[in-house]
Design an enzyme around this catalytic site. Sequence first.
Site, PDB file in Angstrom:
ATOM      1  N   ASP A 267      -3.473   5.293   9.669  1.00  0.00           N
ATOM      2  CA  ASP A 267      -3.461   4.111   8.780  1.00  0.00           C
ATOM      3  C   ASP A 267      -2.187   3.292   8.246  1.00  0.00           C
ATOM      4  OD1 ASP A 267      -6.319   3.717   9.774  1.00  0.00           O
ATOM      5  OD2 ASP A 267      -7.013   4.826   8.149  1.00  0.00           O
TER       6      ASP A 267
ATOM      7  N   ARG B  16      -8.548  -1.865  10.882  1.00  0.00           N
ATOM      8  CA  ARG B  16      -7.287  -2.121  10.113  1.00  0.00           C
ATOM      9  C   ARG B  16      -6.475  -3.530  10.385  1.00  0.00           C
ATOM     10  NH1 ARG B  16     -10.238   1.164   7.757  1.00  0.00           N
ATOM     11  NH2 ARG B  16      -9.401   3.152   7.427  1.00  0.00           N
TER      12      ARG B  16
ATOM     13  N   SER C  32     -12.411  12.754   3.087  1.00  0.00           N
ATOM     14  CA  SER C  32     -11.697  11.217   3.265  1.00  0.00           C
ATOM     15  C   SER C  32     -12.691  10.661   4.401  1.00  0.00           C
ATOM     16  CB  SER C  32     -10.328  11.541   4.156  1.00  0.00           C
ATOM     17  OG  SER C  32     -10.034  10.402   4.960  1.00  0.00           O
TER      18      SER C  32
ATOM     19  N   ASP D  53      -9.053   5.701  -6.458  1.00  0.00           N
ATOM     20  CA  ASP D  53      -7.483   5.732  -5.937  1.00  0.00           C
ATOM     21  C   ASP D  53      -7.246   4.288  -6.252  1.00  0.00           C
ATOM     22  OD1 ASP D  53      -7.540   8.449  -5.555  1.00  0.00           O
ATOM     23  OD2 ASP D  53      -7.374   8.143  -3.309  1.00  0.00           O
TER      24      ASP D  53
END
Length: 352
Positions: free
Chosen positions: A126, A97, A181, A16
């Site tokens: 996220d 993150r 995922s 991706d």
Amino acid sequence: MSSKDRVVLAYSGGLDTSVAIGWIGEQTGREVVAVAVDVGQGGEDLEVIRQRALDCGAVEAYVADARDEFASEYCMPALKANALYEGKYPLVSALSRPVIVKHLVKAAREFGATTVAHGCTGKGNDQVRFELSIKALAPELKVIAPWRMTELWPFRSREDELAYCRQKGIDLPFDASHSYSHDRNLWHSSHEGLELEDPAQEPMLEELLLLGVSPKQAPDAETLLRIGFEKGVPVSLNGKEMRLSELLRRLNELGGNNGIGIYDLVEDRVVGMKARGIYEIPAVTILLKAQSCLEALVLDRETLETKRTLSEKFASLLYEGKWFTPLREALQAFFSSTQELLTGEVRLSLYK
Ligand code: ARG
């Protein structure tokens, strides 16, 4: 074109984000700088990932080693606070993150970018964590999230993405099959999506587990270990001093081999959805246990009670992506001060 028009892309090396390099370039007419942040995700060599970004058309590709910083400045405060979102989820992805964003912002400034792009979809937490952190650290930066631009983003499947690469002569080592995922760092490995979205489905643990084995496969034997804490920070394993990132790695191995720290849970996402995930969090599970043994010996009843109450607030703040806030700093200071009292060694027995 001025270098100030560049876009910094949070790059994982996967299909991706590899496709996104070319697509963002075409859509915006700007140069793309790919930034990969090492938080202990393992897998491919980061130099291979860096080269892939360049092959996909990035003008610069940069890898930041944030493993020690992630362990001591992000994971440790969560451990000291016993932070468990909704009383059960040790946060894991949520902790990485903010440190990733810190490095994206640093790169944006270094490479003269005005925009940050990330690969999050509109369904998860996220996107919120990335964007709140970007806004807190660099409100002037604009954000592009190609996977949320459903009108413009032309790819409907991995096959579409691979076809786009083939057409540009880019050869990537990926196939078109759908995958979970997945997220991984020093703190954990997790899987969501596909059949796991149906909570009635038994997870295929043997297929999913990356850090160890299921309790069923674990040996029918006890592993004894000793963990030393110095002012609330775990500093040694079986009498041997080591860096926190190394200690996490070793405990993941020991816990993983004994089928420890596997969580099958449903959590409430910030965006209002429920999500089921399978988490492997061996080191954290062991450290939380060891820490609570020391706390029970050392901390007084009212401190323990206050800690429990504030810990819930702290966990939701981190889960919701509010790392760069004064409240997080204040709560972290409280937990740091209670944990200053914890010095000593804890003996534990691991058995499935
Ligand atoms: N649901 C977890 C969270 O929001 C994990 C998200 C990332 N993990 C994944 N397998 N995609 O913190």
